[in-house]
Design a protein around this motif. Structure first.
Motif, PDB file in Angstrom:
ATOM      1  N   LEU A 172       0.986  -1.234   0.128  1.00 35.52           N
ATOM      2  CA  LEU A 172      -0.043  -0.143   0.111  1.00 35.52           C
ATOM      3  C   LEU A 172       0.884   1.563  -0.104  1.00 35.52           C
ATOM      4  CD1 LEU A 172      -2.822   1.523   0.479  1.00 35.52           C
ATOM      5  CD2 LEU A 172      -2.485   1.164   2.673  1.00 35.52           C
ATOM      6  N   LEU A 173       0.514   2.179  -0.845  1.00 33.87           N
ATOM      7  CA  LEU A 173       1.002   3.523  -0.885  1.00 33.87           C
ATOM      8  C   LEU A 173       0.068   4.469  -0.203  1.00 33.87           C
ATOM      9  CD1 LEU A 173       3.067   5.788  -1.613  1.00 33.87           C
ATOM     10  CD2 LEU A 173       1.879   5.939  -3.913  1.00 33.87           C
ATOM     11  N   PHE A 174       0.215   5.219   0.937  1.00 31.73           N
ATOM     12  CA  PHE A 174      -0.546   6.072   1.452  1.00 31.73           C
ATOM     13  C   PHE A 174       0.044   7.540   1.326  1.00 31.73           C
ATOM     14  CE2 PHE A 174      -3.035   8.291   4.823  1.00 31.73           C
ATOM     15  CZ  PHE A 174      -4.491   7.642   4.727  1.00 31.73           C
ATOM     16  N   SER A 175      -0.579   8.284   0.420  1.00 30.48           N
ATOM     17  CA  SER A 175       0.374   9.601   0.360  1.00 30.48           C
ATOM     18  C   SER A 175      -0.657  10.992   0.383  1.00 30.48           C
ATOM     19  CB  SER A 175       0.870   9.514  -1.013  1.00 30.48           C
ATOM     20  OG  SER A 175       1.663  10.674  -1.357  1.00 30.48           O
ATOM     21  N   ASP A 176      -0.033  11.950   0.869  1.00 27.51           N
ATOM     22  CA  ASP A 176      -0.516  13.132   0.757  1.00 27.51           C
ATOM     23  C   ASP A 176      -0.590  13.812  -0.501  1.00 27.51           C
ATOM     24  OD1 ASP A 176      -1.339  15.777   1.793  1.00 27.51           O
ATOM     25  OD2 ASP A 176       0.418  16.590   2.140  1.00 27.51           O
ATOM     26  N   VAL A 177      -1.305  14.686  -1.110  1.00 25.52           N
ATOM     27  CA  VAL A 177      -1.243  15.481  -2.224  1.00 25.52           C
ATOM     28  C   VAL A 177      -0.150  16.453  -2.146  1.00 25.52           C
ATOM     29  CG1 VAL A 177      -2.052  16.730  -4.006  1.00 25.52           C
ATOM     30  CG2 VAL A 177      -3.599  15.018  -2.926  1.00 25.52           C
ATOM     31  N   GLU A 178       0.051  17.425  -1.444  1.00 25.65           N
ATOM     32  CA  GLU A 178       0.598  18.563  -1.445  1.00 25.65           C
ATOM     33  C   GLU A 178       2.214  18.240  -0.856  1.00 25.65           C
ATOM     34  OE1 GLU A 178      -1.488  22.680  -1.836  1.00 25.65           O
ATOM     35  OE2 GLU A 178      -2.354  21.110  -0.137  1.00 25.65           O
ATOM     36  N   MET A 179       3.214  18.309  -1.518  1.00 27.61           N
ATOM     37  CA  MET A 179       4.447  17.936  -0.847  1.00 27.61           C
ATOM     38  C   MET A 179       5.761  18.853  -1.685  1.00 27.61           C
ATOM     39  SD  MET A 179       4.352  13.944  -0.518  1.00 27.61           S
ATOM     40  CE  MET A 179       3.835  13.722  -2.036  1.00 27.61           C
ATOM     41  N   PRO A 180       6.795  19.255  -0.991  1.00 28.68           N
ATOM     42  CA  PRO A 180       7.737  20.008  -1.723  1.00 28.68           C
ATOM     43  C   PRO A 180       8.443  18.962  -2.861  1.00 28.68           C
ATOM     44  CG  PRO A 180       8.521  19.231   0.611  1.00 28.68           C
ATOM     45  CD  PRO A 180       6.929  18.901   0.512  1.00 28.68           C
ATOM     46  N   GLY A 181       8.890  19.670  -3.720  1.00 28.18           N
ATOM     47  CA  GLY A 181       9.658  18.906  -4.718  1.00 28.18           C
ATOM     48  C   GLY A 181       9.167  18.807  -5.909  1.00 28.18           C
ATOM     49  N   ASP A 182       9.650  18.065  -6.929  1.00 27.46           N
ATOM     50  CA  ASP A 182       8.910  18.091  -8.369  1.00 27.46           C
ATOM     51  C   ASP A 182       7.784  17.116  -8.506  1.00 27.46           C
ATOM     52  OD1 ASP A 182      10.980  19.725  -8.825  1.00 27.46           O
ATOM     53  OD2 ASP A 182      12.348  18.210  -9.847  1.00 27.46           O
ATOM     54  N   ILE A 183       7.597  16.432  -7.488  1.00 30.33           N
ATOM     55  CA  ILE A 183       6.372  15.411  -7.801  1.00 30.33           C
ATOM     56  C   ILE A 183       5.550  15.251  -6.632  1.00 30.33           C
ATOM     57  CG2 ILE A 183       7.825  13.292  -6.798  1.00 30.33           C
ATOM     58  CD1 ILE A 183       6.176  11.584  -8.973  1.00 30.33           C
ATOM     59  N   ASN A 184       3.983  15.653  -6.752  1.00 29.96           N
ATOM     60  CA  ASN A 184       3.008  15.540  -5.643  1.00 29.96           C
ATOM     61  C   ASN A 184       2.502  14.348  -5.666  1.00 29.96           C
ATOM     62  OD1 ASN A 184       1.159  15.481  -7.655  1.00 29.96           O
ATOM     63  ND2 ASN A 184       0.424  17.584  -7.542  1.00 29.96           N
ATOM     64  N   GLY A 185       1.391  14.209  -4.718  1.00 34.17           N
ATOM     65  CA  GLY A 185       0.782  12.821  -4.743  1.00 34.17           C
ATOM     66  C   GLY A 185       0.298  12.192  -5.831  1.00 34.17           C
ATOM     67  N   PHE A 186      -0.484  13.215  -6.601  1.00 33.66           N
ATOM     68  CA  PHE A 186      -1.094  12.539  -7.839  1.00 33.66           C
ATOM     69  C   PHE A 186      -0.092  12.189  -8.766  1.00 33.66           C
ATOM     70  CE2 PHE A 186      -4.335  16.049  -7.325  1.00 33.66           C
ATOM     71  CZ  PHE A 186      -5.389  15.557  -6.367  1.00 33.66           C
ATOM     72  N   LYS A 246      -8.923  18.125  -4.248  1.00 28.89           N
ATOM     73  CA  LYS A 246      -9.613  16.932  -4.660  1.00 28.89           C
ATOM     74  C   LYS A 246      -9.236  16.643  -6.018  1.00 28.89           C
ATOM     75  CE  LYS A 246     -13.331  16.996  -1.588  1.00 28.89           C
ATOM     76  NZ  LYS A 246     -14.668  16.436  -0.905  1.00 28.89           N
ATOM     77  N   PRO A 247      -8.871  15.219  -6.414  1.00 27.28           N
ATOM     78  CA  PRO A 247      -8.439  14.945  -7.628  1.00 27.28           C
ATOM     79  C   PRO A 247      -9.759  15.227  -8.722  1.00 27.28           C
ATOM     80  CG  PRO A 247      -9.026  12.859  -6.631  1.00 27.28           C
ATOM     81  CD  PRO A 247      -8.989  14.163  -5.382  1.00 27.28           C
ATOM     82  N   GLU A 248      -9.145  15.684  -9.831  1.00 25.52           N
ATOM     83  CA  GLU A 248     -10.109  15.953 -10.931  1.00 25.52           C
ATOM     84  C   GLU A 248      -9.969  14.761 -11.907  1.00 25.52           C
ATOM     85  OE1 GLU A 248      -9.645  19.758 -12.922  1.00 25.52           O
ATOM     86  OE2 GLU A 248      -9.642  20.626 -11.069  1.00 25.52           O
ATOM     87  N   ALA A 249     -10.893  14.556 -12.881  1.00 20.44           N
ATOM     88  CA  ALA A 249     -10.993  13.420 -13.727  1.00 20.44           C
ATOM     89  C   ALA A 249      -9.428  13.107 -14.522  1.00 20.44           C
ATOM     90  CB  ALA A 249     -11.934  13.412 -14.729  1.00 20.44           C
ATOM     91  N   GLY A 250      -9.044  12.110 -14.429  1.00 19.33           N
ATOM     92  CA  GLY A 250      -7.531  11.794 -15.051  1.00 19.33           C
ATOM     93  C   GLY A 250      -6.388  12.171 -14.166  1.00 19.33           C
ATOM     94  N   GLU A 251      -6.614  12.597 -12.968  1.00 20.64           N
ATOM     95  CA  GLU A 251      -5.466  12.999 -12.268  1.00 20.64           C
ATOM     96  C   GLU A 251      -4.773  11.785 -11.584  1.00 20.64           C
ATOM     97  OE1 GLU A 251      -4.836  17.391 -10.828  1.00 20.64           O
ATOM     98  OE2 GLU A 251      -6.858  16.654  -9.963  1.00 20.64           O
ATOM     99  N   LEU A 252      -5.885  10.814 -11.177  1.00 21.32           N
ATOM    100  CA  LEU A 252      -5.201   9.699 -10.482  1.00 21.32           C
ATOM    101  C   LEU A 252      -5.317   8.527 -11.427  1.00 21.32           C
ATOM    102  CD1 LEU A 252      -6.849  10.170  -6.812  1.00 21.32           C
ATOM    103  CD2 LEU A 252      -4.318  10.259  -7.488  1.00 21.32           C
ATOM    104  N   PRO A 253      -4.616   7.492 -11.211  1.00 18.50           N
ATOM    105  CA  PRO A 253      -4.822   6.087 -11.949  1.00 18.50           C
ATOM    106  C   PRO A 253      -6.187   5.476 -11.637  1.00 18.50           C
ATOM    107  CG  PRO A 253      -2.645   6.259 -10.712  1.00 18.50           C
ATOM    108  CD  PRO A 253      -3.340   7.054 -10.413  1.00 18.50           C
ATOM    109  N   ASP A 254      -6.851   4.804 -12.392  1.00 12.08           N
ATOM    110  CA  ASP A 254      -8.269   4.238 -12.084  1.00 12.08           C
ATOM    111  C   ASP A 254      -8.185   3.608 -10.740  1.00 12.08           C
ATOM    112  OD1 ASP A 254      -9.194   5.207 -14.546  1.00 12.08           O
ATOM    113  OD2 ASP A 254      -9.018   3.528 -15.582  1.00 12.08           O
ATOM    114  N   LYS A 255      -7.104   2.925 -10.511  1.00 12.91           N
ATOM    115  CA  LYS A 255      -7.391   1.860  -9.341  1.00 12.91           C
ATOM    116  C   LYS A 255      -6.913   2.699  -7.939  1.00 12.91           C
ATOM    117  CE  LYS A 255      -2.592   0.420  -8.601  1.00 12.91           C
ATOM    118  NZ  LYS A 255      -1.973  -0.920  -7.970  1.00 12.91           N
ATOM    119  N   ALA A 256      -6.617   3.886  -8.137  1.00 17.93           N
ATOM    120  CA  ALA A 256      -6.218   4.827  -6.965  1.00 17.93           C
ATOM    121  C   ALA A 256      -7.280   5.335  -6.183  1.00 17.93           C
ATOM    122  CB  ALA A 256      -5.274   6.007  -7.203  1.00 17.93           C
TER     123      ALA A 256
END
Length: 135
Positions: free
Chosen positions: A55-69, A92-102
């Motif tokens: 399991l990956l359990f992640s926040d969205v907003e984080m420092p660096g080049d890659i956010n949770g999405f 909140k994620p918009e359509a297409g921001e997260l993989p289908d299974k996330a």
């Protein structure tokens, strides 16, 4: 990380208190937790340990080049066996921001909310025993 029965979770959040709280919630559910403060740290950890992580359990907003999405998409692309839960209190994620299974969970969250979410979204064979038999 060799025990095949142990379910490992990678918890990613740049806020140390939320990281600690989320890890405790997942620990109570039966996961062995590993922590990262950024998406880059999470990817570095997974490059070595991905086979053991359930399991990956992640926040969205984080420092660096890659956010949770972005992290969720990277994990889905490279390690599709890992279940993904993304959490945020502001975005909140918009359509297409997260993989289908996330799946997405809002912050603040309680242990009960997280446990119910995981029981409802994770395949039962990937759930640790304590999570399967709680509630």
């Amino acid at each position: 990380m060799a025990d095949a029965k142990t379910r490992h979770a990678l918890v990613v959040d740049d806020d140390p208190l939320i990281l600690m709280d989320a890890s405790a919630i997942l620990d109570d559910a039966g996961f062995s937790c590993h922590e990262a403060g950024t998406g880059a740290e999470a990817i570095a950890f997974l490059e070595v340990n991905h086979r053991a992580v359930t399991l990956l359990f992640s926040d969205v907003e984080m420092p660096g080049d890659i956010n949770g999405f972005g992290l969720a998409r990277h994990v889905d692309r490279h390690w599709p066996h890992i279940e993904i839960v993304i959490a945020s209190g502001r975005i909140k994620p918009e359509a297409g921001e997260l993989p289908d299974k996330a799946t997405f969970i809002g912050k603040p969250f309680s242990a009960r909310t997280v446990h119910e979410h995981l029981r409802g979204t994770m395949p039962e064979e990937k759930q640790p025993e304590p999570l399967r038999h709680a509630g």
